[in-house]
Design a protein around this motif. Structure first.
Motif, PDB file in Angstrom:
ATOM      1  N   PHE A 195       0.841  -1.202   0.000  1.00 32.88           N
ATOM      2  CA  PHE A 195       0.000   0.000   0.000  1.00 32.88           C
ATOM      3  C   PHE A 195       0.874   1.248   0.000  1.00 32.88           C
ATOM      4  O   PHE A 195       1.965   1.266   0.569  1.00 32.88           O
ATOM      5  N   TYR A 207       5.112  -4.241   3.343  1.00 29.56           N
ATOM      6  CA  TYR A 207       4.959  -4.692   1.966  1.00 29.56           C
ATOM      7  C   TYR A 207       5.779  -5.953   1.764  1.00 29.56           C
ATOM      8  O   TYR A 207       6.773  -6.208   2.448  1.00 29.56           O
ATOM      9  N   SER A 245      -3.418   0.611  -3.277  1.00 31.60           N
ATOM     10  CA  SER A 245      -2.805  -0.713  -3.165  1.00 31.60           C
ATOM     11  C   SER A 245      -2.303  -1.121  -4.545  1.00 31.60           C
ATOM     12  O   SER A 245      -2.878  -0.742  -5.566  1.00 31.60           O
TER      13      SER A 245
END
Length: 282
Positions: A195, A207, A245
């Motif tokens: 994101f 991530y 995203s």
């Protein structure tokens, strides 16, 4: 072996060994499948209902480029691809989606996803899971020069207070070269999901990523990796948060091309062969 024969052999080697390296090949590929959104309640006891919504998207994009040559891109339709090639190199990226919208999924999550979610607290509770029916592929190969390709999906989302959202993909990356000893010959592939606060901004939250690389200067030989990646964002605040995203896959290859010095040495080698042959005929 006589000195003259040794000299002829050396001249032949000078003429032909470098063009042989020119034919070395590098290949790379990265792919995604089973792109899934999981929504968790960060604290089931706080009486705050978790919420998640898609404000825009998902949108997809593909890109392929040959360094010093052609490029191609495409976006947004359910099934699209980008492809460029010539006699010695080829780059390809594609996105396939039979329904590029959220579809209801079973209320289960793989262990890797649950482990990532519980890193935010042992009490987190899975509220929903939804599958984005899409797959991504970026691949390339080259026997000279280089290029890269990429495939990406992104969407603008809103995450409510007390909500953890986790984006998960099954990713495969690989990179191969025909020889790890050839100078400037390498291949790499990369996959990432997570994101960000803007479309092309830095990732926020956690991530997931993995890569594969091999070739000149790297110890790895023809690596291939497959795993479930996840990126997440937890909203501990009192207000909803708007984010982007994304899931991204790319490949990059570079193979050597003869430089002017290479051609000069090759011509010198051929000249030495001719000179030695003429001396031998006298």
């Amino acid at each position: 072996m006589s000195l003259r024969k040794s000299f002829v052999a050396l001249a032949c080697a000078s003429a032909f060994v470098l063009p042989a390296a020119h034919a070395a090949t590098a290949t790379a590929a990265a792919s995604f499948s089973q792109l899934t959104v999981y929504v968790f309640d960060l604290n089931p006891l706080d009486n705050v209902a978790p919420s998640f919504s898609i404000l825009n998207g998902p949108s997809t994009y593909t890109y392929a480029q040959l360094n010093g040559g052609a490029s191609d891109n495409d976006c947004c339709t359910a099934n699209h691809s980008s492809s460029v090639s010539d006699a010695a190199r080829s780059m390809f990226a594609s996105v396939t989606s039979t329904a590029p919208t959220l579809a209801a999924g079973a209320l289960v999550a793989p262990d890797v996803v649950m482990s990532a979610a519980r890193a935010y607290g042992a009490q987190v509770s899975l509220m929903s899971s939804s599958v984005i029916d899409a797959s991504f592929l970026a691949q390339g190969s080259a026997t000279q020069n280089s290029g890269w390709s990429s495939a990406q999906a992104s969407m603008q989302v809103e995450i409510g207070a007390g909500t953890l959202v986790l984006l998960s993909v099954v990713a495969d990356v690989s990179a191969t070269v025909s020889s790890t000893a050839v100078s400037n010959l390498y291949a790499s592939s990369y996959a990432q999901v997570g994101f960000s606060q803007s479309f092309n901004g830095a990732y926020v939250g956690s991530y997931g990523y993995m890569n594969a690389y091999t070739g000149f200067g790297y110890a790895e030989a023809n690596p291939s990796v497959s795993a479930t990646l996840s990126g997440s964002y937890a909203n501990f605040g009192a207000d909803a948060v708007s984010l982007y995203s994304s899931a991204y896959a790319s490949s990059n290859v570079q193979a050597p091309i003869p430089e002017p010095e290479t051609y000069a040495l090759m011509m010198l080698g051929l000249g030495l062969v001719g000179w030695a042959t003429k001396r031998r005929q006298r």
